[in-house]
Enzyme design. Structure first.
Site, short mmCIF file in Angstrom:
data_model
loop_
_atom_site.label_atom_id
_atom_site.label_comp_id
_atom_site.label_asym_id
_atom_site.label_seq_id
_atom_site.Cartn_x
_atom_site.Cartn_y
_atom_site.Cartn_z
CE LYS A 1 -4.27 -1.64 0.88
NZ LYS A 1 -5.67 -1.54 1.12
CE LYS B 1 -5.92 -7.80 -2.35
NZ LYS B 1 -6.15 -7.82 -1.13
CE LYS C 1 -13.20 -3.71 -0.94
NZ LYS C 1 -12.27 -3.44 0.23
#
Ligand code: ATP
Ligand code: LTN
Length: 336
Positions: A115, A197, A200
């Site tokens: 992130k 992966k 969203k």
């Protein structure tokens, strides 16, 4: 134990619309768990603040996540579904636990590294201490089991470490939770890059199936899904694209890899991709219908939210009081 059952805890961030990965890896598997466990599910809105949110959109997303939980089959009478930010104990226990967590441990978290790379302009302290708040979520309810996708395994491990460290100092305060990772669907991959992966927050709309995508969009995205060289529908490590589609198809239809291989023997990728698209669209249709009904019934949704918020707060208060006492925080005096 709560009401004679083991306690199960999980939740999702209220960021954007859920993907097929969230659904197959988590939500779909949660629906029946209340038969065996006392289940709590959070709308993890405090965690969502680790990335910048537009306030109005964020509020809508959180409510939409709540409605999606219910539309997917989580009964709010049988499961305690609530907003994380409505129970102040999460933040309070989070602070205490942060004083029992080492920076060296947090430095190892791969989600933080991913992130931080993705949001290089906003590497905030919340992103760094994210796993501590997650530990607080789980330990506040004395959860025995925590169903999550495989990407959250490391966060479960640090939660266990924090619980054990605290227990070693203060006696048996926390239940040490176990991760519960589903065999099928634990990691659904991006349709555009099957080594990543499905997420969203992916910027490429073709990479993700959203739970509220219309049938046409679902079919189109599967048609465009990246497959591998060759044309055989076979589950193999060197065929990550096809294998991912087989995982999805298997999760939705209940068919095994062998059955899928037999079904598409000699038929090529085109047919297979269309079948996966059709099967997924069919699975999502009733969920979407229920979602729309729930979102339209404002008073129903408001009433289940407030009832469950209260229930969660009552469970949480017990643990928080115990922890405050153990670490030696002075009890608040009441005026007589
Ligand atoms: P983001 O992509 O914004 O980081 P996310 O899609 O990972 O978010 P979370 O709210 O972090 O969503 O995850 C909710 C649950 O869904 C977790 O249990 C997580 O393990 C699971 N999950 C998320 N993505 C996948 C996936 N691709 N396959 C299987 N499970 C997944
Ligand atoms: N980090 C989790 C969401 C989450 C969670 C939790 C999951 C926050 N707190 C407690 C299980 C238990 C994720 O899936 N990204």
């Amino acid at each position: 134990m709560l009401n004679g059952k083991k306690i199960l805890y999980s939740g999702m961030q209220a960021t954007g619309t859920l993907t097929l990965g969230n659904y197959l890896g988590a939500l779909k598997n949660w629906v029946k768990l209340h038969e065996e466990y006392e289940c709590l599910y959070g709308v993890m809105d405090l965690h969502s603040l680790t990335v910048r949110q537009n306030a109005a959109e964020f509020r809508k997303n959180a409510r939409s996540l709540y409605a999606l939980y219910v539309a997917a089959g989580l009964d709010p009478e049988k499961n305690c579904i609530y907003y994380q930010s409505h129970v102040s104990g999460h933040a309070e226990l989070g602070w205490i636990l942060s004083c029992f967590t080492y920076m060296g441990e947090l430095n190892r978290m791969t989600q933080f590294k991913d992130k931080a790379a993705k949001h290089a302009d906003n590497i905030n302290a919340g992103l760094y201490t994210y796993p501590v708040l997650m530990a607080a979520d789980i330990l506040l309810y004395q959860a025995d089991v925590v169903p999550v996708g495989v990407d959250q395994k490391q966060h479960l491990e640090i939660t266990r470490d924090i619980a054990q460290r605290f227990n070693a100092l203060y006696g048996d305060v926390f239940t040490v939770p176990e991760a519960y990772i589903p065999k099928a669907g634990a990691k659904i991959m991006s349709l555009q890059d099957p080594l990543k992966k499905m997420s969203k927050s992916d910027e490429n709309a073709n990479a993700t199936i959203l739970l509220l995508d219309e049938k046409d969009a679902v079919i189109r995205k599967f048609k465009r899904a990246v497959t591998d060289s060759g044309c055989e529908v076979r589950y193999a490590e060197d065929k990550p694209g096809v294998s991912n589609l087989m995982d999805i198809y298997g999760c939705v239809t209940g068919k095994s890899y062998e059955e899928i291989e037999r079904e598409f023997d000699g038929r090529g990728y085109g047919d297979f991709k269309l079948a996966v698209g059709e099967a997924v669209a069919q699975e999502l249709e009733p969920l979407q219908k229920k979602y729309r009904e729930i979102m339209e019934d404002k008073s129903y949704l408001d009433s289940v939210i407030s009832a469950n918020d209260e229930k969660a707060a009552a469970y949480a208060a017990k643990t928080l009081r115990k922890v405050q006492k153990k670490v030696g925080l002075t009890e608040k005096l009441r005026r007589s």
